[in-house]
Scaffold this motif. Structure first.
Motif, PDB file in Angstrom:
ATOM      1  N   ALA A  36      -5.356   2.534  -1.905  1.00  0.00           N
ATOM      2  CA  ALA A  36      -5.888   1.174  -1.986  1.00  0.00           C
ATOM      3  C   ALA A  36      -6.966   1.040  -3.063  1.00  0.00           C
ATOM      4  O   ALA A  36      -7.298  -0.070  -3.451  1.00  0.00           O
ATOM      5  CB  ALA A  36      -6.471   0.762  -0.636  1.00  0.00           C
ATOM      6  N   LEU A  37      -7.511   2.167  -3.518  1.00  0.00           N
ATOM      7  CA  LEU A  37      -8.590   2.093  -4.509  1.00  0.00           C
ATOM      8  C   LEU A  37      -8.101   1.408  -5.782  1.00  0.00           C
ATOM      9  O   LEU A  37      -6.938   1.536  -6.113  1.00  0.00           O
ATOM     10  CB  LEU A  37      -9.106   3.499  -4.824  1.00  0.00           C
ATOM     11  CG  LEU A  37      -9.951   4.125  -3.715  1.00  0.00           C
ATOM     12  CD1 LEU A  37     -10.245   5.576  -4.026  1.00  0.00           C
ATOM     13  CD2 LEU A  37     -11.248   3.345  -3.519  1.00  0.00           C
ATOM     14  N   PRO A  38      -8.892   0.687  -6.516  1.00  0.00           N
ATOM     15  CA  PRO A  38     -10.338   0.554  -6.335  1.00  0.00           C
ATOM     16  C   PRO A  38     -10.761  -0.430  -5.251  1.00  0.00           C
ATOM     17  O   PRO A  38     -11.960  -0.619  -5.078  1.00  0.00           O
ATOM     18  CB  PRO A  38     -10.799   0.053  -7.693  1.00  0.00           C
ATOM     19  CG  PRO A  38      -9.650  -0.738  -8.202  1.00  0.00           C
ATOM     20  CD  PRO A  38      -8.417  -0.065  -7.689  1.00  0.00           C
ATOM     21  N   THR A  39      -9.834  -1.075  -4.550  1.00  0.00           N
ATOM     22  CA  THR A  39     -10.258  -1.924  -3.438  1.00  0.00           C
ATOM     23  C   THR A  39     -10.740  -1.015  -2.315  1.00  0.00           C
ATOM     24  O   THR A  39      -9.976  -0.184  -1.832  1.00  0.00           O
ATOM     25  CB  THR A  39      -9.085  -2.772  -2.916  1.00  0.00           C
ATOM     26  OG1 THR A  39      -8.412  -3.313  -4.029  1.00  0.00           O
ATOM     27  CG2 THR A  39      -9.576  -3.849  -1.994  1.00  0.00           C
ATOM     28  N   ILE A  53     -14.513   8.602   2.761  1.00  0.00           N
ATOM     29  CA  ILE A  53     -13.326   8.355   3.584  1.00  0.00           C
ATOM     30  C   ILE A  53     -12.235   7.706   2.737  1.00  0.00           C
ATOM     31  O   ILE A  53     -11.060   8.073   2.819  1.00  0.00           O
ATOM     32  CB  ILE A  53     -13.703   7.458   4.790  1.00  0.00           C
ATOM     33  CG1 ILE A  53     -14.569   8.240   5.767  1.00  0.00           C
ATOM     34  CG2 ILE A  53     -12.450   6.943   5.493  1.00  0.00           C
ATOM     35  CD1 ILE A  53     -15.060   7.423   6.936  1.00  0.00           C
ATOM     36  N   ASP A  54     -12.631   6.750   1.898  1.00  0.00           N
ATOM     37  CA  ASP A  54     -11.650   6.073   1.052  1.00  0.00           C
ATOM     38  C   ASP A  54     -10.952   7.053   0.115  1.00  0.00           C
ATOM     39  O   ASP A  54      -9.740   6.999  -0.046  1.00  0.00           O
ATOM     40  CB  ASP A  54     -12.330   4.979   0.225  1.00  0.00           C
ATOM     41  CG  ASP A  54     -12.507   3.715   1.023  1.00  0.00           C
ATOM     42  OD1 ASP A  54     -12.069   3.722   2.191  1.00  0.00           O
ATOM     43  OD2 ASP A  54     -13.080   2.757   0.502  1.00  0.00           O
ATOM     44  N   LEU A  76       0.827  -1.204   0.000  1.00  0.00           N
ATOM     45  CA  LEU A  76       0.000   0.000   0.000  1.00  0.00           C
ATOM     46  C   LEU A  76       0.863   1.256   0.000  1.00  0.00           C
ATOM     47  O   LEU A  76       0.556   2.230  -0.683  1.00  0.00           O
ATOM     48  CB  LEU A  76      -0.935   0.000   1.213  1.00  0.00           C
ATOM     49  CG  LEU A  76      -2.101  -0.971   1.108  1.00  0.00           C
ATOM     50  CD1 LEU A  76      -2.926  -0.942   2.373  1.00  0.00           C
ATOM     51  CD2 LEU A  76      -2.974  -0.626  -0.089  1.00  0.00           C
ATOM     52  N   ASP A  77       1.977   1.213   0.770  1.00  0.00           N
ATOM     53  CA  ASP A  77       2.876   2.371   0.785  1.00  0.00           C
ATOM     54  C   ASP A  77       3.412   2.641  -0.610  1.00  0.00           C
ATOM     55  O   ASP A  77       3.536   3.794  -1.039  1.00  0.00           O
ATOM     56  CB  ASP A  77       4.041   2.125   1.755  1.00  0.00           C
ATOM     57  CG  ASP A  77       3.599   2.274   3.198  1.00  0.00           C
ATOM     58  OD1 ASP A  77       2.482   2.791   3.404  1.00  0.00           O
ATOM     59  OD2 ASP A  77       4.341   1.862   4.100  1.00  0.00           O
ATOM     60  N   ARG A  78       3.736   1.572  -1.330  1.00  0.00           N
ATOM     61  CA  ARG A  78       4.276   1.737  -2.671  1.00  0.00           C
ATOM     62  C   ARG A  78       3.208   2.345  -3.593  1.00  0.00           C
ATOM     63  O   ARG A  78       3.495   3.234  -4.382  1.00  0.00           O
ATOM     64  CB  ARG A  78       4.732   0.367  -3.187  1.00  0.00           C
ATOM     65  CG  ARG A  78       5.604   0.477  -4.408  1.00  0.00           C
ATOM     66  CD  ARG A  78       6.273  -0.840  -4.711  1.00  0.00           C
ATOM     67  NE  ARG A  78       7.425  -1.069  -3.850  1.00  0.00           N
ATOM     68  CZ  ARG A  78       7.789  -2.279  -3.425  1.00  0.00           C
ATOM     69  NH1 ARG A  78       7.091  -3.333  -3.741  1.00  0.00           N
ATOM     70  NH2 ARG A  78       8.868  -2.413  -2.683  1.00  0.00           N
ATOM     71  N   ARG A  79       1.972   1.861  -3.396  1.00  0.00           N
ATOM     72  CA  ARG A  79       0.906   2.436  -4.223  1.00  0.00           C
ATOM     73  C   ARG A  79       0.688   3.897  -3.886  1.00  0.00           C
ATOM     74  O   ARG A  79       0.346   4.701  -4.741  1.00  0.00           O
ATOM     75  CB  ARG A  79      -0.400   1.650  -4.014  1.00  0.00           C
ATOM     76  CG  ARG A  79      -0.289   0.284  -4.625  1.00  0.00           C
ATOM     77  CD  ARG A  79      -1.628  -0.263  -4.963  1.00  0.00           C
ATOM     78  NE  ARG A  79      -2.456   0.687  -5.708  1.00  0.00           N
ATOM     79  CZ  ARG A  79      -3.567   0.340  -6.325  1.00  0.00           C
ATOM     80  NH1 ARG A  79      -3.966  -0.899  -6.296  1.00  0.00           N
ATOM     81  NH2 ARG A  79      -4.285   1.236  -6.968  1.00  0.00           N
ATOM     82  N   LYS A  80       0.876   4.219  -2.608  1.00  0.00           N
ATOM     83  CA  LYS A  80       0.740   5.611  -2.196  1.00  0.00           C
ATOM     84  C   LYS A  80       1.785   6.462  -2.924  1.00  0.00           C
ATOM     85  O   LYS A  80       1.504   7.559  -3.397  1.00  0.00           O
ATOM     86  CB  LYS A  80       0.939   5.700  -0.678  1.00  0.00           C
ATOM     87  CG  LYS A  80       0.209   6.856  -0.028  1.00  0.00           C
ATOM     88  CD  LYS A  80       0.521   6.923   1.457  1.00  0.00           C
ATOM     89  CE  LYS A  80      -0.596   6.336   2.290  1.00  0.00           C
ATOM     90  NZ  LYS A  80      -0.234   6.213   3.705  1.00  0.00           N
ATOM     91  N   TYR A 140     -13.075   1.565   3.660  1.00  0.00           N
ATOM     92  CA  TYR A 140     -14.315   1.808   4.407  1.00  0.00           C
ATOM     93  C   TYR A 140     -15.528   1.839   3.487  1.00  0.00           C
ATOM     94  O   TYR A 140     -16.656   1.870   3.955  1.00  0.00           O
ATOM     95  CB  TYR A 140     -14.211   3.126   5.184  1.00  0.00           C
ATOM     96  CG  TYR A 140     -13.479   2.957   6.487  1.00  0.00           C
ATOM     97  CD1 TYR A 140     -14.150   2.514   7.617  1.00  0.00           C
ATOM     98  CD2 TYR A 140     -12.119   3.209   6.587  1.00  0.00           C
ATOM     99  CE1 TYR A 140     -13.489   2.334   8.807  1.00  0.00           C
ATOM    100  CE2 TYR A 140     -11.446   3.034   7.778  1.00  0.00           C
ATOM    101  CZ  TYR A 140     -12.136   2.600   8.887  1.00  0.00           C
ATOM    102  OH  TYR A 140     -11.478   2.413  10.067  1.00  0.00           O
ATOM    103  N   GLY A 141     -15.287   1.852   2.191  1.00  0.00           N
ATOM    104  CA  GLY A 141     -16.397   1.957   1.245  1.00  0.00           C
ATOM    105  C   GLY A 141     -17.075   0.639   0.978  1.00  0.00           C
ATOM    106  O   GLY A 141     -17.629   0.413  -0.087  1.00  0.00           O
ATOM    107  N   THR A 142     -17.001  -0.253   1.937  1.00  0.00           N
ATOM    108  CA  THR A 142     -17.691  -1.528   1.827  1.00  0.00           C
ATOM    109  C   THR A 142     -18.231  -1.864   3.197  1.00  0.00           C
ATOM    110  O   THR A 142     -17.862  -1.234   4.172  1.00  0.00           O
ATOM    111  CB  THR A 142     -16.713  -2.617   1.336  1.00  0.00           C
ATOM    112  OG1 THR A 142     -17.401  -3.851   1.325  1.00  0.00           O
ATOM    113  CG2 THR A 142     -15.511  -2.728   2.230  1.00  0.00           C
TER     114      THR A 142
END
Lengths: 286, 546
Positions: free
Chosen positions: B375-378, B367-368, B184-188, B381-383
């Motif tokens: 993390a999107l599209p995963t 929030i997402d 996730l950090d890498r995606r950030k 909190y949007g689930t």
């Protein structure tokens, strides 16, 4: 001007609440001479609930450190007048008061007057004793707590002084942490008196303080009123004429929202000037 | 005349009212009785019956029920009966239950030596242990030699499973958690690169690469360790022979419990019962929820109710305070009050739909986008998740709390408020120091009602975050400990799932009752806790006697 007439006072830090420096002032010792300005001045006081005109042009003075009794049949407006003195009528919707009420020179109905300040200076004891469901200690120091005082030493001192002033200290000093609701009716009423005097008011209003008590408890409260008037101006509403005769210096008789007669108690009970007063105190009606 | 006089006296009314109450009590007692007997009976180890049929085939299993079946042509056409056996051995037979006509049975017996084995898959196995093999070496042959070894083998299997689970969950799970964070950090970083291409990210990326290398090395190491552990544990195998002569070899690791059903005396049966009950409470479900325990569902239910209470009490009490203490009583406030009361009657699925649309998609999606864009599209909190389910239930139960709190506030004597105000307290101080403490027991009554309703509500949860099987609890040892975005299990939904969504409905049926028992127990326990607190407060803030 407002504070000049009593003994020396200091101001507690940050609160504006006055705590007398002199600690054990109960009893007859430290009372300065009476006289001067009356404590409460009423000029043409009128009150209405909506369309219902309850008080008509009441004009009377309440003397400094005396007991003034308000008597009259039920519904004559004596309690309503009493509640004007600390603006408790504000709690009722649709109430309108006009005319002038001055407490120690302060026009209490003026728009700039802080009602909280008025109620701190004018304590009240109710017909039904209404201690909070807390310990005796917390009941007595309630007024100090809401003024923001949490210093244990000041609270302890105030608690002991007030309970002493209400002639209750010896009875409850070992169980200050117990619920005030566990006390007897008379003791509860004295807790309420202690609670009222803990914040050092100038005037104490009593609304039929003994009507729910047995004769012994009533006697104790009356003795207490006798002691309290050394330091406080007391206005008492009562249905018990003997009580009015026993405890008060001056008596005011009300009839249908009007002040019929007002004068020294001894005169009023021996030689009433008004026919209505005579009928009432001799028990012909009411 | 006399009938009329009797009617007027109202004697019959006493009977009528008394019977009405009696019927209500009977129905409630009946409900409890049915659920308790069906729910708590299933853990009691029953005997295993061995049937020899007229065609010489042999069956063994726990008798489940006996039924009369129509027998056309006979004078009494209900004379014929059939029995249902739970034969187990689904991997060998392809079914769990079998109906046998009594007329075809040649011999019924309850032979000693038959074991009921609970294992990790395919339901129970019924048979005789014949061989124990360790690696390639046979260490015991024949039922007499194997039997004394079984208890030790089963106990060791439990220890091994525990060790493997600890390693998988805590150690490897921890590494996986860190690896996921690195991803996730890498995606950030990728995300930031798009926004600000000029910035040099190489130091951050190198640090991430280095950490990933370390974690991957650690992962490999753990993997190897786990492999060894598994190898050691899995090398022991036990072979069972069924009554019709088939043999089945099981890894000892897969055996959860094995007992000789027909030889156990009372204390032995009670021990099996207690151990089954305990594992039902404390274990995770296995085999699509038809075996194993319900611990995650209990945990999810309690945590959800707890979160809901945290949200609903402040919200409800503040709203009630405004309605009762500050708002000017008039037609508007009356309308609001009626609307709030009616809100309590809205079908719960409506709240579920609202929760899905508002909390999950709108709030959670927002929030997402703001906090977890990497993390999107995963969705994070949007689930559906335990937080949104709790919020939805809080909304569902807030009318109950408002109504109860309003009544409690109204019941605080006027004299007590006047005493406080006459002391020079402001309205706010009076509410805070006198009114609220005195109203606390009544407010708690509202919370008790709200909790009882929330714990049993299923429909809105299905839209907002409950799942059949949640791999992780919403509270664990990994920072930040509370994972409110996670999906969760719930006892009410578990009942529905086990009863209607299970691949093996017949086998799962008793679990429905048992899970219901525990749902009831949980609700009762939570209520008792709240009632204890309320009674304590009531004692403390007891109002004057007159």
């Amino acid at each position: 001007m407002l504070m000049a007439d009593h003994e020396m006072k200091t101001t507690a830090p940050d609160t504006g609440l006055r705590i007398r420096t002199e600690v054990k002032a109960q009893g007859v010792t430290a009372a300065p001479p009476r006289g001067g300005e009356p404590d409460i001045v009423c000029r043409n006081v009128n009150l209405s609930y909506g369309d219902n005109h309850v008080l008509h042009d009441i004009t009377m003075d309440v003397d400094d450190r005396r007991v003034t009794a308000l008597i009259g049949p039920s519904g004559c407006g004596k309690s309503t007048l009493l509640r004007c003195f600390n603006r408790m009528n504000d709690l009722i919707d649709d109430v309108r008061v006009w005319g002038e009420i001055k407490v120690k020179g302060l026009d209490i109905n003026a728009p700039i007057t802080d009602v909280i300040e008025v109620r701190r200076r004018v304590g009240m004891v109710f017909q039904k004793s209404n201690p909070f469901p807390k310990s005796i200690y917390e009941n007595v120091v309630y007024g100090l707590r809401i003024a923001g005082i949490n210093d244990k030493a000041i609270l302890d001192e105030a608690c002991e002084r007030s309970l002493g002033g209400a002639a209750l200290w010896d009875e409850v000093k070992d169980r200050l942490d117990e619920s005030a609701l566990a006390l007897s009716g008379g003791q509860m009423q004295r807790v309420c008196i202690a609670r009222a005097i803990a914040v050092e008011p100038e005037i104490i209003l009593m609304d039929e303080p003994c009507s729910a008590l047995d004769p012994i408890a009533t006697l104790k409260i009356e003795e207490l009123i006798f002691q309290l008037k050394e330091k406080y101006t007391i206005v008492i509403v009562t249905h018990n004429l003997q009580q009015a005769a026993r405890v008060s210096d001056k008596t005011a008789f009300f009839w249908l929202g009007r002040l019929v007669e007002f004068g020294p108690t001894a005169e009023m009970f021996t030689a009433p000037k008004d026919k209505l007063t005579e009928d009432y105190i001799t028990g012909r009606f009411g | 005349m006399s009938l009329r006089r009797n009617l007027a006296r109202g004697e019959h009314l006493i009977w009528l009212t008394g019977s009405a109450l009696g019927i209500c009590l009977l129905m409630i007692l009946g409900l409890l009785l049915v659920i308790l007997t069906k729910g708590l009976g299933i853990f009691w180890p029953s005997r295993i019956e061995q049937l020899t049929l007229k065609d010489a085939s042999v069956l063994a299993g726990e008798p489940v029920q006996r039924q009369a079946i129509p027998n056309p042509g006979q004078p009494d056409n209900l004379e014929k009966h059939r029995v249902q056996l739970k034969v187990g051995n689904r991997d060998l037979y392809g079914f769990d239950f079998k109906w046998v006509d009594e007329s075809e049975i040649a011999k019924r017996e309850e032979p000693a030596g038959l074991y009921l084995v609970e294992r990790s898959e395919y339901g129970p196995l019924i048979g005789t242990p014949v061989r124990v093999v360790e690696g390639e070496k046979e260490v015991a042959a024949g039922p007499e030699a194997v039997r004394p070894r079984l208890p030790e083998l089963v106990a060791k299997a439990a220890r091994d499973r525990e060790a493997v689970k600890a390693m998988e969950k805590d150690e490897i799970g921890g590494v996986n958690y860190i690896l996921e964070r690195i991803r996730l950090d890498r995606r950030k970083l990728d995300y930031r690169l798009k926004q600000d291409p000029s910035r040099d990210q190489s130091p951050e990326r190198q640090a991430l690469d280095k950490r990933e290398q370390e974690q991957k090395a650690r992962y490999a190491e753990l993997e190897e360790k786990l492999g060894k552990q598994m190898e050691g544990a899995a090398s022991t195998r036990v072979t069972f022979r069924t009554v019709d002569g088939q043999e089945k070899e099981l890894r000892a690791l897969d055996i959860y419990r094995a007992y000789p059903a027909n030889e156990l005396a009372w204390p032995g049966r009670a021990r099996v019962y207690a151990s089954r009950l305990w594992s039902f409470l404390a274990d995770e479900p296995r085999e699509a929820n038809t075996e194993g325990g319900i611990f995650p569902a209990i945990f999810g239910t309690v945590m959800m109710v707890f979160l809901m209470s945290l949200a609903v009490v402040p919200l409800g009490v503040l709203a009630a305070l405004y309605l009762r203490e500050y708002a000017k009583q008039g037609p508007l406030v009356r309308t609001v009050r009626i609307a709030v009361n009616n809100l309590a009657g809205v079908p719960s699925i409506v709240f579920g739909v609202f929760g899905l649309g508002f909390f999950v998609y709108f709030v959670g999606g927002g929030i997402d986008r703001i906090f977890f864009p990497e993390a999107l599209p995963t969705p994070t909190y949007g689930t559906g998740g335990i937080l949104w389910a709790s919020m939805t239930l809080a909304l569902l139960t807030v009318p109950v709390v408002i109504v109860a709190a309003e009544e409690a506030l109204a019941a605080v004597p006027r004299s007590m408020r006047e005493a406080s105000l006459a002391m020079g307290a402001t309205k706010f101080q009076t509410i805070l120091r006198v009114v609220l403490p005195a109203a606390a027991p009544g407010i708690l009554t509202g919370l008790i009602l709200a909790m009882a309703r929330a714990a049993g509500e299923v429909a809105p949860l299905m839209l907002t975050g409950v799942v059949k099987l949640a791999p992780e609890l919403p509270l664990d040892g990994f920072f930040p400990f509370f994972h409110l975005d996670r999906k969760f299990m719930h006892l009410g939904f578990h009942i529905y799932d086990v009863g209607f969504q299970s691949p093996n409905v017949e086998a799962a049926k008793p679990m429905v009752y048992t899970t219901t028992v525990f749902l009831l127990i949980i609700v009762v326990l939570m209520n008792i806790t709240a009632i204890t607190v309320r009674n304590y407060l009531r004692e403390k803030y007891k109002t004057s006697a007159f």
